[in-house]
Design an enzyme around this catalytic site. Structure first.
Site, PDB file in Angstrom:
ATOM      1  N   ASN A 236     -39.116   1.399 -22.656  1.00 31.40           N
ATOM      2  CA  ASN A 236     -39.768   2.392 -23.260  1.00 31.40           C
ATOM      3  C   ASN A 236     -39.849   3.289 -21.636  1.00 31.40           C
ATOM      4  O   ASN A 236     -40.054   2.244 -21.129  1.00 31.40           O
ATOM      5  CB  ASN A 236     -40.909   2.227 -23.844  1.00 31.40           C
TER       6      ASN A 236
ATOM      7  N   HIS B 260     -40.649  -2.712 -17.013  1.00 32.45           N
ATOM      8  CA  HIS B 260     -40.610  -4.034 -18.319  1.00 32.45           C
ATOM      9  C   HIS B 260     -40.488  -3.356 -19.356  1.00 32.45           C
ATOM     10  O   HIS B 260     -40.240  -2.060 -19.688  1.00 32.45           O
ATOM     11  CB  HIS B 260     -42.048  -4.628 -18.675  1.00 32.45           C
TER      12      HIS B 260
END
Length: 383
Positions: A200, A213
């Site tokens: 995301n 991440h």
């Protein structure tokens, strides 16, 4: 600063072709932590241990069935306590320091660890674990099971801000190796039916940490989206992915092509920005890729995400979703596939999923896919 020493039980193994090294250890509360060192790493072998005083891990969530759709909903209340846009000096994914008791005790290139507040897991063998896939497909009132499974965080870099697009090509290759390693390991765990790596990116997507991440969800069931895909394969035939790839490669919607992969805007794109990427041969998941395919995938994924950032003057929010075949069904027909989607329909406009999309699942596209492809190709060329 504590004296550097090797973590107890540190297990090391390497990919001799790629040169990437895997080092497995534990966090203070028993969660798995795995370092993946770049092929050209400058980091030492030794790593500090996690000495934080941590509370016990939360109980595994419970999932309930919606009898109107047959879908399962995990009720994971512990997630309410997760970090929300902390300042960089308190980044929970940065290496630990004297003032930042983060999740990762030492320096790293790529790090993977079990989520502290997971939607699924950590208990994989509970007495009320979900039964077979067939039993989960039954529909009833008040059905619930423990949400067995596993949720992991994949840190692409120790930097406190960025995304996949901001890392080096060597680091991207390490991330791909981590995805492949974790796909194989998670698929082998009891009760896991599907493994889903994703990133995301951007607050518009709902990101709560600016650290570069992604995550990996391991589900105790085959997800609704994949169930619909399996139904389409049953209606169309086992060569659905090969036929889609052949059609898209012959179209003007291709945005990037390599020896092993092709990326394109799909014929029936739902989102204002949408890119799919498929391997040229049938591969069920990351674990089935060759080293040559992993090399090209890392390069092309970087080009696609960097191209997204060249479309406008500010970074584009997106979800990069890696669809993989379930663990025990569809292995010969469901192909590994990247789907990048963004709600950004203009410089300062987002597509919101309102009445038709959210309530009825009936999508209305805002941009003609062929025009979308030309726009995205321009971004890739500039990147």
């Amino acid at each position: 600063m504590r004296t550097r020493h090797a973590a107890p039980g540190l297990q090391t193994e390497g990919n001799h072709v790629s040169g990437i090294t895997k080092r497995a250890t534990k966090l203070a509360d028993g969660r798995d932590l795995i370092y993946f060192d770049d092929a050209d790493t400058v980091l030492p072998v030794e790593r500090r241990i996690d000495e934080r005083p941590l509370d016990p891990r939360p109980a595994t969530a419970r999932m309930r069935q919606d009898p109107l759709t047959g879908e399962w909903v995990s009720i994971a209340a512990a997630r309410q306590n997760r970090a929300f846009l902390p300042p960089a000096e308190f980044d929970p994914l940065a290496p630990q320091s004297a003032t930042n008791p983060s999740e990762i005790p030492d320096v790293y290139d790529v790090a993977v660890f079990e989520n502290k507040s997971p939607s699924f897991g950590p208990d994989l063998e509970a007495e009320d674990a979900p039964p077979s896939i067939a039993a989960l497909s039954d529909v009833g009132i008040g059905r619930e099971y423990r949400s067995v499974g596993r949720c992991e965080v994949v840190c692409f870099s120790p930097e406190t801000a960025g995304s996949f697009a901001s890392i080096s090509e060597s680091r991207a290759r390490t991330v791909v190796e981590a995805w492949a390693d974790r796909t194989a390991a998670l698929s082998a765990m009891p009760g896991i039916q599907q493994v889903f790596p994703f990133e995301n990116r951007g607050e518009a997507i709902g990101v709560t940490l600016h650290h570069p991440h992604g995550q990996i969800y391991s589900y105790p069931y085959v997800t609704p989206r994949t169930q619909r895909l399996l139904a389409s394969i049953e209606r169309f035939g086992p060569d659905l992915f090969a036929s889609v790839l052949e059609s898209e490669r012959a179209s003007e919607r291709v945005v990037l092509a390599g020896e092993h992969f092709t990326a394109f805007v799909p014929f029936a794109a739902r989102w204002p920005l949408e890119i799919h990427m498929l391997p040229h041969r049938h591969v069920a998941d990351f674990a089935g890729l060759t080293d040559a395919e992993k090399d090209e995938l890392a390069h092309m994924h970087l080009r696609l995400t960097r191209g997204m950032d060249q479309l406008y003057d500010t970074p584009t929010p997106y979800i990069a979703a890696w669809h993989q075949a379930p663990v025990s069904v569809g292995r010969d027909t469901v192909r590994l596939m990247l789907q990048i989607t963004s709600p950004r329909r203009a410089e300062s406009k987002l597509k919101y999923l309102a009445g038709s999309e959210s309530a009825m699942g009936a999508w209305i596209g805002d941009i003609v896919p062929e025009q979308q492809a030309a726009f995205i190709r321009g971004g890739i060329e500039r990147a």
